[in-house]
Write a protein that holds these residues in place. Structure first.
Motif, PDB file in Angstrom:
ATOM      1  N   VAL A  25      11.732  -0.905  -8.077  1.00 48.79           N
ATOM      2  CA  VAL A  25      11.534  -1.419  -6.820  1.00 48.79           C
ATOM      3  C   VAL A  25      11.978  -0.439  -5.724  1.00 48.79           C
ATOM      4  CG1 VAL A  25      12.078  -3.389  -5.307  1.00 48.79           C
ATOM      5  CG2 VAL A  25      11.181  -3.839  -7.575  1.00 48.79           C
ATOM      6  N   SER A  26      13.068   0.076  -5.778  1.00 43.38           N
ATOM      7  CA  SER A  26      13.862   0.805  -5.084  1.00 43.38           C
ATOM      8  C   SER A  26      13.016   2.168  -4.905  1.00 43.38           C
ATOM      9  CB  SER A  26      15.352   1.244  -5.407  1.00 43.38           C
ATOM     10  OG  SER A  26      15.857   2.136  -4.353  1.00 43.38           O
ATOM     11  N   ALA A  27      12.743   2.927  -6.006  1.00 46.54           N
ATOM     12  CA  ALA A  27      11.721   4.234  -5.748  1.00 46.54           C
ATOM     13  C   ALA A  27      10.506   3.779  -5.164  1.00 46.54           C
ATOM     14  CB  ALA A  27      11.768   4.431  -7.199  1.00 46.54           C
ATOM     15  N   GLY A  28       9.959   2.580  -5.560  1.00 45.33           N
ATOM     16  CA  GLY A  28       8.368   2.007  -5.135  1.00 45.33           C
ATOM     17  C   GLY A  28       8.633   1.932  -3.557  1.00 45.33           C
ATOM     18  N   ARG A  29       9.414   1.377  -3.214  1.00 41.05           N
ATOM     19  CA  ARG A  29       9.714   1.203  -1.587  1.00 41.05           C
ATOM     20  C   ARG A  29       9.739   2.416  -0.944  1.00 41.05           C
ATOM     21  NH1 ARG A  29      13.698  -3.883  -2.091  1.00 41.05           N
ATOM     22  NH2 ARG A  29      12.141  -5.427  -2.080  1.00 41.05           N
ATOM     23  N   SER A  30      10.400   3.282  -1.332  1.00 37.16           N
ATOM     24  CA  SER A  30      10.545   4.748  -0.779  1.00 37.16           C
ATOM     25  C   SER A  30       9.139   5.224  -0.941  1.00 37.16           C
ATOM     26  CB  SER A  30      11.775   5.461  -1.515  1.00 37.16           C
ATOM     27  OG  SER A  30      11.640   6.842  -1.056  1.00 37.16           O
ATOM     28  N   ALA A  84     -10.268  -6.359   4.559  1.00 35.75           N
ATOM     29  CA  ALA A  84     -10.462  -6.262   5.823  1.00 35.75           C
ATOM     30  C   ALA A  84      -9.003  -6.152   6.626  1.00 35.75           C
ATOM     31  CB  ALA A  84     -10.977  -7.700   6.436  1.00 35.75           C
ATOM     32  N   THR A  85      -7.843  -6.699   5.815  1.00 36.52           N
ATOM     33  CA  THR A  85      -6.586  -6.460   6.553  1.00 36.52           C
ATOM     34  C   THR A  85      -5.461  -6.415   5.393  1.00 36.52           C
ATOM     35  OG1 THR A  85      -5.990  -8.881   6.637  1.00 36.52           O
ATOM     36  CG2 THR A  85      -7.287  -7.803   8.656  1.00 36.52           C
ATOM     37  N   ARG A  86      -4.596  -5.843   5.801  1.00 34.75           N
ATOM     38  CA  ARG A  86      -3.282  -5.840   4.955  1.00 34.75           C
ATOM     39  C   ARG A  86      -2.695  -7.488   4.670  1.00 34.75           C
ATOM     40  NH1 ARG A  86      -0.387  -0.848   4.184  1.00 34.75           N
ATOM     41  NH2 ARG A  86      -1.589   0.825   5.553  1.00 34.75           N
ATOM     42  N   ARG A  87      -2.427  -7.804   3.533  1.00 34.64           N
ATOM     43  CA  ARG A  87      -1.701  -9.153   3.189  1.00 34.64           C
ATOM     44  C   ARG A  87      -0.298  -8.798   3.437  1.00 34.64           C
ATOM     45  NH1 ARG A  87      -5.363  -8.813  -1.586  1.00 34.64           N
ATOM     46  NH2 ARG A  87      -6.826 -10.711  -1.271  1.00 34.64           N
ATOM     47  N   PHE A  88       0.188  -7.765   3.180  1.00 33.46           N
ATOM     48  CA  PHE A  88       1.611  -7.592   3.227  1.00 33.46           C
ATOM     49  C   PHE A  88       2.122  -6.393   4.212  1.00 33.46           C
ATOM     50  CE2 PHE A  88      -0.024  -8.723  -0.895  1.00 33.46           C
ATOM     51  CZ  PHE A  88       0.737 -10.121  -1.405  1.00 33.46           C
ATOM     52  N   ALA A  89       1.497  -6.547   5.186  1.00 28.57           N
ATOM     53  CA  ALA A  89       1.687  -5.311   6.324  1.00 28.57           C
ATOM     54  C   ALA A  89       3.258  -4.926   6.735  1.00 28.57           C
ATOM     55  CB  ALA A  89       0.906  -5.849   7.699  1.00 28.57           C
ATOM     56  N   ASP A  90       3.960  -6.217   6.400  1.00 24.22           N
ATOM     57  CA  ASP A  90       5.620  -5.830   6.634  1.00 24.22           C
ATOM     58  C   ASP A  90       6.421  -5.421   5.555  1.00 24.22           C
ATOM     59  OD1 ASP A  90       4.977  -8.353   6.152  1.00 24.22           O
ATOM     60  OD2 ASP A  90       6.593  -9.402   7.261  1.00 24.22           O
ATOM     61  N   TRP A  91       5.837  -5.268   4.489  1.00 22.94           N
ATOM     62  CA  TRP A  91       6.577  -5.105   3.112  1.00 22.94           C
ATOM     63  C   TRP A  91       6.125  -3.485   2.712  1.00 22.94           C
ATOM     64  CZ3 TRP A  91       6.389 -10.101  -0.328  1.00 22.94           C
ATOM     65  CH2 TRP A  91       7.202 -10.886   0.203  1.00 22.94           C
ATOM     66  N   THR A  92       7.005  -2.675   2.516  1.00 18.80           N
ATOM     67  CA  THR A  92       6.517  -1.618   1.691  1.00 18.80           C
ATOM     68  C   THR A  92       6.297  -1.843   0.069  1.00 18.80           C
ATOM     69  OG1 THR A  92       8.875  -0.771   1.502  1.00 18.80           O
ATOM     70  CG2 THR A  92       7.570   0.091   3.213  1.00 18.80           C
ATOM     71  N   LEU A  93       7.409  -2.862  -0.206  1.00 17.09           N
ATOM     72  CA  LEU A  93       6.974  -3.321  -1.648  1.00 17.09           C
ATOM     73  C   LEU A  93       7.909  -4.751  -1.687  1.00 17.09           C
ATOM     74  CD1 LEU A  93       6.059  -3.301  -4.454  1.00 17.09           C
ATOM     75  CD2 LEU A  93       8.045  -1.800  -5.096  1.00 17.09           C
ATOM     76  N   GLY A  94       7.036  -5.995  -1.717  1.00 14.89           N
ATOM     77  CA  GLY A  94       8.236  -7.186  -1.737  1.00 14.89           C
ATOM     78  C   GLY A  94       8.203  -7.495  -3.247  1.00 14.89           C
ATOM     79  N   TYR A  95       9.508  -7.810  -3.355  1.00 16.41           N
ATOM     80  CA  TYR A  95       9.961  -8.231  -4.818  1.00 16.41           C
ATOM     81  C   TYR A  95      10.632  -9.326  -4.665  1.00 16.41           C
ATOM     82  CZ  TYR A  95      11.928  -8.091  -9.454  1.00 16.41           C
ATOM     83  OH  TYR A  95      12.312  -8.341 -10.643  1.00 16.41           O
TER      84      TYR A  95
END
Length: 144
Positions: A25-30, A84-95
């Motif tokens: 998750v840490s690497a994925g967010r970056s 059409a839009t992002r579902r998780f626009a404010d998350w680089t990777l929610g977990y």
């Protein structure tokens, strides 16, 4: 905007899963932040499921790296295409982190989605978007 949903079986031993998934998750967010990709990951019952969203080339690059990742096997792309839009626009990777609730909640939809069930895919996406909505509400509440 391109969106991709996949599920895979984890090759991680249960004793190492928590630490390994935290590192993933840490690497994925970056990586996602650099690529302007957003999404949500769930892990439980020996399965990963993730939605990635962003420019198609960036999402596909990340998916190629997941396909090469030895922590994943039996990778199945369940749904992909323009959104059409992002579902998780404010998350680089929610977990959500490990929990029995997550394991119980995703076990059926992941299993059904892997068998080609549209309902299973819809339920899996619903679980992820509900998690996002609850986290967004919780983060906007004043702290005690």
């Amino acid at each position: 905007m391109f969106s991709l949903l996949y599920a895979s079986r984890s090759t991680l031993q249960p004793s190492e899963a928590d630490a390994a998934v935290k590192a993933l998750v840490s690497a994925g967010r970056s990586r996602n932040e650099k690529a302007d990709v957003t999404g949500c990951l769930v892990f439980g019952a020996g399965r990963f499921a993730q939605i990635l969203e962003g420019e198609q080339s960036a999402v596909e690059d990340i998916m190629r790296s997941i396909l090469r990742d030895p922590r994943h096997t039996e990778v199945a792309i369940l749904q992909q295409g323009e959104a059409a839009t992002r579902r998780f626009a404010d998350w680089t990777l929610g977990y959500a982190g490990p929990s029995l609730f997550v394991q119980r909640t995703i076990a059926r939809p992941v299993s059904e989605a892997l068998r080609g069930s549209k309902r299973g895919m819809a339920d899996l996406i619903h679980v992820m978007t509900e998690f996002h909505a609850k986290q967004t509400i919780a983060s906007s509440l004043p702290s005690a």
